[in-house]
Structure formats: C-alpha cells, structure tokens
Design a protein around this motif. Structure first.
Motif, mmCIF file in Angstrom:
data_model
loop_
_atom_site.group_PDB
_atom_site.id
_atom_site.type_symbol
_atom_site.label_atom_id
_atom_site.label_comp_id
_atom_site.label_asym_id
_atom_site.label_seq_id
_atom_site.Cartn_x
_atom_site.Cartn_y
_atom_site.Cartn_z
ATOM 1 N N GLU A 367 1.780 20.772 12.241
ATOM 2 C CA GLU A 367 1.256 19.738 11.344
ATOM 3 C C GLU A 367 2.289 18.626 11.110
ATOM 4 O OE1 GLU A 367 -1.248 23.211 11.005
ATOM 5 O OE2 GLU A 367 0.934 22.992 10.877
ATOM 6 N N LEU A 368 3.570 18.938 11.235
ATOM 7 C CA LEU A 368 4.606 17.930 11.025
ATOM 8 C C LEU A 368 4.870 17.097 12.271
ATOM 9 C CD1 LEU A 368 7.359 19.888 9.034
ATOM 10 C CD2 LEU A 368 5.543 18.429 8.133
ATOM 11 N N LEU A 369 4.726 17.717 13.446
ATOM 12 C CA LEU A 369 5.207 17.091 14.675
ATOM 13 C C LEU A 369 4.118 16.892 15.729
ATOM 14 C CD1 LEU A 369 8.547 19.092 14.925
ATOM 15 C CD2 LEU A 369 8.316 16.686 14.317
ATOM 16 N N GLY A 370 2.857 17.034 15.345
ATOM 17 C CA GLY A 370 1.778 16.780 16.286
ATOM 18 C C GLY A 370 1.674 17.831 17.369
ATOM 19 N N CYS A 525 10.958 10.798 11.920
ATOM 20 C CA CYS A 525 10.905 10.770 13.385
ATOM 21 C C CYS A 525 9.843 9.781 13.867
ATOM 22 C CB CYS A 525 10.583 12.156 13.940
ATOM 23 S SG CYS A 525 11.923 13.357 13.790
ATOM 24 N N ALA A 526 10.203 8.964 14.827
ATOM 25 C CA ALA A 526 9.230 8.067 15.448
ATOM 26 C C ALA A 526 8.217 8.870 16.253
ATOM 27 C CB ALA A 526 9.951 7.068 16.351
ATOM 28 N N ASP A 527 7.073 8.274 16.506
ATOM 29 C CA ASP A 527 6.016 8.976 17.234
ATOM 30 C C ASP A 527 6.503 9.501 18.580
ATOM 31 O OD1 ASP A 527 4.442 8.268 15.129
ATOM 32 O OD2 ASP A 527 2.942 7.190 16.292
ATOM 33 N N ASP A 528 7.321 8.716 19.282
ATOM 34 C CA ASP A 528 7.741 9.155 20.611
ATOM 35 C C ASP A 528 8.846 10.191 20.567
ATOM 36 O OD1 ASP A 528 9.872 7.591 19.841
ATOM 37 O OD2 ASP A 528 9.922 6.352 21.645
ATOM 38 N N VAL A 529 9.253 10.587 19.369
ATOM 39 C CA VAL A 529 10.148 11.739 19.216
ATOM 40 C C VAL A 529 9.332 12.990 18.880
ATOM 41 C CG1 VAL A 529 12.141 12.637 17.935
ATOM 42 C CG2 VAL A 529 12.020 10.221 18.501
ATOM 43 N N LYS A 530 8.078 12.788 18.509
ATOM 44 C CA LYS A 530 7.161 13.904 18.267
ATOM 45 C C LYS A 530 6.369 14.226 19.534
ATOM 46 C CE LYS A 530 6.781 12.589 13.404
ATOM 47 N NZ LYS A 530 6.025 11.765 12.448
ATOM 48 N N LEU A 531 5.718 13.206 20.085
ATOM 49 C CA LEU A 531 4.983 13.352 21.346
ATOM 50 C C LEU A 531 5.670 12.454 22.371
ATOM 51 C CD1 LEU A 531 1.280 13.087 20.092
ATOM 52 C CD2 LEU A 531 2.626 15.148 20.469
ATOM 53 N N ARG A 532 6.190 13.082 23.426
ATOM 54 C CA ARG A 532 7.003 12.312 24.380
ATOM 55 C C ARG A 532 6.787 12.842 25.791
ATOM 56 N NH1 ARG A 532 11.591 9.180 23.240
ATOM 57 N NH2 ARG A 532 13.017 8.821 24.987
ATOM 58 N N GLY A 533 6.322 11.963 26.663
ATOM 59 C CA GLY A 533 6.164 12.351 28.052
ATOM 60 C C GLY A 533 5.221 13.521 28.259
ATOM 61 N N ASN A 536 4.716 18.032 23.430
ATOM 62 C CA ASN A 536 4.570 17.943 21.980
ATOM 63 C C ASN A 536 5.811 18.505 21.280
ATOM 64 O OD1 ASN A 536 4.340 20.714 22.229
ATOM 65 N ND2 ASN A 536 2.280 20.834 21.430
ATOM 66 N N LYS A 537 5.954 18.163 20.011
ATOM 67 C CA LYS A 537 7.073 18.641 19.177
ATOM 68 C C LYS A 537 8.411 18.435 19.886
ATOM 69 C CE LYS A 537 5.006 22.676 18.625
ATOM 70 N NZ LYS A 537 4.573 24.014 18.170
ATOM 71 N N TRP A 538 8.563 17.246 20.464
ATOM 72 C CA TRP A 538 9.719 16.975 21.310
ATOM 73 C C TRP A 538 11.039 17.164 20.558
ATOM 74 C CZ3 TRP A 538 13.827 13.526 21.754
ATOM 75 C CH2 TRP A 538 14.420 13.432 23.008
ATOM 76 N N ALA A 539 11.135 16.659 19.329
ATOM 77 C CA ALA A 539 12.379 16.777 18.565
ATOM 78 C C ALA A 539 12.739 18.243 18.324
ATOM 79 C CB ALA A 539 12.252 16.041 17.228
#
Length: 635
Positions: A367-370, A525-533, A536-539
């Motif tokens: 829920e925090l990181l998509g 966290c910016a969106d692209d640190v949550k969902l990246r490439g 999910n939950k990239w950070a």
C-alpha cells in the motif's frame, strides 16, 4: 496488547464485566475495570502482558482518580516520550507505555495523540472539569480496531463488536448498504459496520462523548503529494527509506516477551526478518505456512531466507481440517470477510503462539510503494488514457471481450485462471479508464461483485453500491491511488484481519511498514522509485539487496494464494458449503437468490476463479448471519 470496552448512560453495572469477558482472548493475562458513578461512565479491559509484566495493569488513574485510562496496543516511542515528560516534572511509578499515554494526556491533552507512534486504541474518562467527558482515540492508520454505538444519550465502545452485543439493548438490525459494500469489496468499509447502529471509529480520529453528544475530530491525515521529493538521486531515496525501516523494526522489537516474525519469502517479510537478525543477539524465530498436497515456492523461498539469517524456522501446514474451522474464524472476525486467506492466517497465528507472544509482519508495504498488480495496471492504463480519445476505450473494451482468455492469462500474474468472468472484468476496467473517473477505476479493479452482479445476485433486495469518494485532484495517478487505500482498504481489510486473527490466539501482531517513520519516508519517494522499469517496490528491493543480496530481494510480487478450489473438492467442505447455501435457507433469508448461487456452484474451470470467489464470499456472508444475526430475514 489488550481489548478495551466501556459505556456511558447505561444503568447496568454488570455490563462492563460481560463486555470484558467477550474480549478475554485479546487479553488472557489479567483484566480490570473502573466505574465513575457521578458521570455514569464505565471503562474496562483485558490485558495481554507484553511490556512491564509486573506493574502495567489497567485501568490507570491520575488527578486523584478523576482521570482513568485503558489502552490497547503498543507505543513504540514511549521511552522518548517518557523522558520528555520527566523533564516536565511528571513522576512515574511503572515502566509501562500505558502510564506514558496517561501522563502525555495530562500534559498535552488532545495534542498527545500526534506525539505517540505505534498502534493503539485508547479510552479516557476525564471528570476534572464541569462536564465529564469520555474520549476514545484510534491510531493513525487503524492498526487497532475500535467500534462504537451511540443511542440517544447512551454510548458504548469496544475493540470488537461481540463485546457490544453483550448489552441487553443491542440492536441487531443489519445495514443492507454494508452488505452491498461487502459483496463489492469482500470486506465492510468503514465507518459502517454490518449493524446499523454500530460504527467504526475512523483511523486518526478522536471521539469525545460529553453531555449526551458524540463529536468526532481528526488528528492525523495521510501525507499528501506535496511531501514527495522528485529531485534527489534514487540511491538517496533508497537510503532514506532504509533508515526509516531500520528504525521502525528496532522499535517494533521492544518487548518483555518472546518476539518472532511471519516469513512468506517475499521482499517485505524478508527485509523485516533480516533487520531483526541484524539487531537481535539470538536467532530470530520465523514462521511460514503452506498447504497440504500443494507445491509452494513461497515455502522454499522463506526457508532459504531463514537459513541465510540463521533463524529458528518453523514451517506450518494448512489442511482441510483448518478450512472446516471457518465458522469459528467468522466469529473471530466480527464481520464477513470473503477471502480464504483468513484460514492459513489463523493456522499461522495458532502455531506461532506456541513459541512467541509477539510477531512482526509485512502488511502495508504494498500500500505504501505500489506493490499490487492493479497499481501497475491502472498507472499504465491512465498513461494511455491521455493518448487515446474516449470513444476508443469503448472499442477497446469490446475487443477485450473477444480475446482468447489464454492470451489474457499471460498478461496477469495471478495463480488462478481468468476465464470468461475475468475477461469481462478486464473489459470493464478498460471501459472505466475511458470515463476518466479514477475512484471508479480503482473500485472496479478491486471489486468482486459490480453493480450488475449484485443486481443478479440479490435483485432489488440490496441497494446499489455507493460511489467512492474521489481522491484529490492534485498529485500523480500513483499518489492518488495510494491515498485512496487509507480510507478503508488498510484499516478495514488488511489490518483488521491481521489484528482479529492473531488476537483470537492471544498473539500480538506488529506491522513495521505502518510506522509513521516509514509512511512518511515512502511518501517522500518519487513514483519512479516505487515503480521502476516494470519492477514494483523498487526502493524496498534495493534496500533489501543490501541485507540479503540481489536474489532474495528480486523475488516478484505474488498473491498469497489459498488453493480454495483444492479444498472445495473435499466432501466435508462441500457438505459445509451446501449446508450454508441450502436453497431453503437462502429463501428464508430472502437476500441472495438461490438460483444465482446454483449458477455459481455449477460453474466450470472455463468460467474462471472469480465465480469461485463470489461463491465463497456469499458462503462467508451466510456464515456471518448464522453467527451474529440468525433471525435476520427479508423474505
């Protein structure tokens, strides 16, 4: 960890004892209550001793007995707050966090709640001023439940509905709008409950009852889009998030009793147990659950993580006998919950309690990181929405309805088969995208029964689902989606079932991802640190790599799948299902059409897993009626 209860304006001095007795599973170690006759207030609790085993009993009193408090939960920063209060001249006679809550209230009044970090439901009787007040407070995100009823000048509250039901005047009138909400979402979103006269205290709120009137006040709101930091390096965002996680786990391990962790093998629980091992002087006790006769990669991943950190690991098997305990689990939950995951969760809690009193769990990370599939799919759909004219979405929806379901199965990482019902749901999502209503797209993505399904299942017996409140217009699509989940998905589904199921076994469950430190760090966290490439939950994954290496942190998000179809083939389960959904029983209830249920029972594999889930949801609804409102009928 405890259960609390109380009331005002009711002339029944024995009621507080009955209410607390209904909560004994939440606090088997001891209990207590207090009466304030001049105000007509009673408060009580049952205690599971976790911190200050010797002197932490409740209620606690101050101001020569004119202020009394009961508290359910844990305050993780209580030591820091205690030092601050000592500097202000307050004395302490215990080492418990409950006394810190009491003295914080004396020092700062209603401003105390925003200083407390943890999970809590608190009740305070305050008779110091001319008008006595009874206050109840719930933590920021609703980790701890609290229900209340206001009837004329009478007020009752409790950690569970079953405690409210011990009042002789309790009204069992069912709220049909709540039934509709349940069918749509598989849980009952607050502030409603299944009973018309009972409400859930919203997370981050205080309720004040004085002079026969109840007043709500919000003291905390989820972080808005303005806190997001978009101009920092991804590595700095990962470090910031990791620092918050490390601090959260450290303070969630504070306890005077044994602490363990639920370990699924995913990055959420992997990270938590690795941080526990980093900070513990002895092996962490970890617990995983699997299913009899069902190959489970999650168990293998969990075992590998346990070996890596040197944990004392226990694997637990969930079998048909556990699924046959669903009537008891339904009673545990207070309200219907149409998700078969409640069975393995109950087994996991039951077996973990044999070794520990407290567990840490990974709820809240998605829920925090998509972390859910629908987060990614909605973000992708919204991206294309801005590039295609609205009529194109209706055409695309019609095309989806003609696609082979095998092709769609490859696009959705879910263990069950989509089938024809799943294809229809995807077509609906595409159509909702064209409407431009993000709240309705979100609802369509998480709903089990849409309006047409409810009409088919119950005809005119149930009202149609009310629209969800729209998210704020500002912020990115992902930020707005994550913000929607604070209203009821988290408190009334994810956190509710975790609390109710573990407390049924007198086990305290702590959720480090729901610490305010972590919530705020995730919001930065910016969106692209949550969902990246496509990840999910990239950070969290990049932070997890520093603890466990890249392989353990890279495990993809998988739904924790309870193989309901496997257990439904067992004769004993089928008999229980048929008994609850017997046509004559459904006719007497007059709510769900027995012919619709028969269609669900006759569905085949090509129809997809959604119909099986709908059947299970109706089964759990009827179980709830049998336990909580057996005489309810609309025939």
């Amino acid at each position: 960890m405890c259960g609390i209860a109380g009331y005002a304006g009711i002339d029944d001095p024995e009621l507080i004892g009955r209410m607390c007795a209904a909560l004994v599973h939440r606090g088997p170690d001891n209990g207590g209550s207090a009466a304030f006759p001049e105000a007509g207030f009673h408060i009580g609790m049952r205690r599971l001793a976790v911190i200050d085993l010797e002197t932490g009993d409740q209620p606690m009193f101050a101001a020569e007995g004119r202020v009394g408090l009961v508290h359910n939960g844990e305050i993780y920063n209580y030591r820091e707050v205690r030092h601050e209060l000592l500097a202000l001249g307050h004395d302490f006679v215990t080492t418990s966090d409950t006394e810190v809550v009491l003295k914080a209230y004396l020092a700062w009044g209603e401003k105390a709640w925003s200083r407390l970090h943890g999970m809590f439901a608190i009740a305070i009787a305050d008779l110091r001023d001319g008008m006595p007040v009874l206050k109840v407070v719930r933590d920021r995100v609703g980790i701890k439940p609290l229900y209340y009823a206001v009837d004329a000048d009478r007020f009752l509250f409790a950690s569970e509905i079953k405690a409210l039901m011990t009042w002789d005047g309790f009204d069992r009138t069912v709220d049909l709008a709540a039934v509709t909400d349940y069918l749509a979402l598989r849980y009952v979103p607050g502030p409603r409950s299944m009973f018309r006269g009972v409400q859930k205290l919203p997370p981050g709120h205080e309720l004040v009852f004085a002079g026969g009137q109840a007043h709500l006040r919000r003291y905390w709101s989820p972080p808005g889009p303005g806190v997001q930091i978009t101009d920092r390096a991804p590595a700095d965002a990962v470090a910031d998030f990791g620092e918050a996680m490390r601090a959260s786990v450290r303070r969630h391990m504070i306890s005077d009793v044994p602490v363990g962790a639920f370990l699924s093998g995913g990055v959420d629980s992997n990270t938590i147990v690795a941080l526990m091992a980093e900070q513990s002087g002895e092996p962490v006790r970890t617990f995983s659950v699997g299913f009899a006769g069902h190959p489970d990669a999650d168990l293998r991943r969990a075992a590998a993580t346990a070996r890596m950190i040197g944990a004392r690991h226990t694997e637990i098997e969930c079998g048909i006998e556990d699924f046959l305990s669903l009537p008891d689990i339904c009673w545990t939950l207070d309200e219907p919950l149409g998700d078969a995951i409640v069975v393995p969760m109950s087994v996991l809690a039951r077996e973990a309690r044999k070794q520990v009193t407290v567990v840490l769990s990974g709820e809240g990370a998605d829920e925090l990181l998509g972390g859910y599939m629908f987060h990614r799919k909605i973000v992708d759909l919204w991206h294309w929405r801005n590039r295609l004219p609205r009529p194109a979405w209706s055409l695309a929806s019609a095309l989806v309805e003609r696609l082979p379901v095998t092709l769609l199965d490859r696009a959705f990482d879910y263990p069950g088969k989509l089938g024809s019902s799943g294809r229809k749901k995807i077509a609906d999502l595409v159509r909702h995208t064209g409407s431009g209503n993000l709240a309705e797209l979100y609802r369509a993505s998480i709903s089990l029964f849409d309006a047409k399904d409810i009409l088919q299942a119950a005809g005119s017996a149930l009202p149609m689902p009310a629209p969800l409140a729209a998210p704020p217009d500002n912020g990115t699509v992902l930020q707005r989606l994550l913000g929607l989940q604070y209203a009821h998905w988290l408190p009334d589904d994810i956190l509710m079932k975790s609390d109710k199921i573990t407390m049924a076994h007198s086990l305290e469950c702590r959720v480090p991802f729901m610490d305010d430190l972590v919530i705020q760090a995730a919001a930065r966290c910016a969106d692209d640190v949550k969902l990246r490439g496509g990840e999910n939950k990239w950070a969290l994954r990049r932070f997890g790599e520093t603890l466990l290496g890249p392989e353990a942190a890279a495990e993809p998000k998988r739904a924790f799948y309870a193989p309901l179809d496997q257990f439904m083939r067992d004769r004993r389960f089928r008999d229980m299902l048929r008994g609850m959904l017997d046509p004559e029983r459904l006719k007497r209830r007059g709510l769900v059409d027995h012919r619709y249920v028969a269609q669900l029972q006759g569905a085949g594999e090509d129809d997809g897993f959604l119909l099986e889930k709908r059947l299970f949801a109706i089964f759990m609804l009827e179980l709830w009626f049998e336990k909580f409102a057996p005489d309810a009928s609309w025939a």
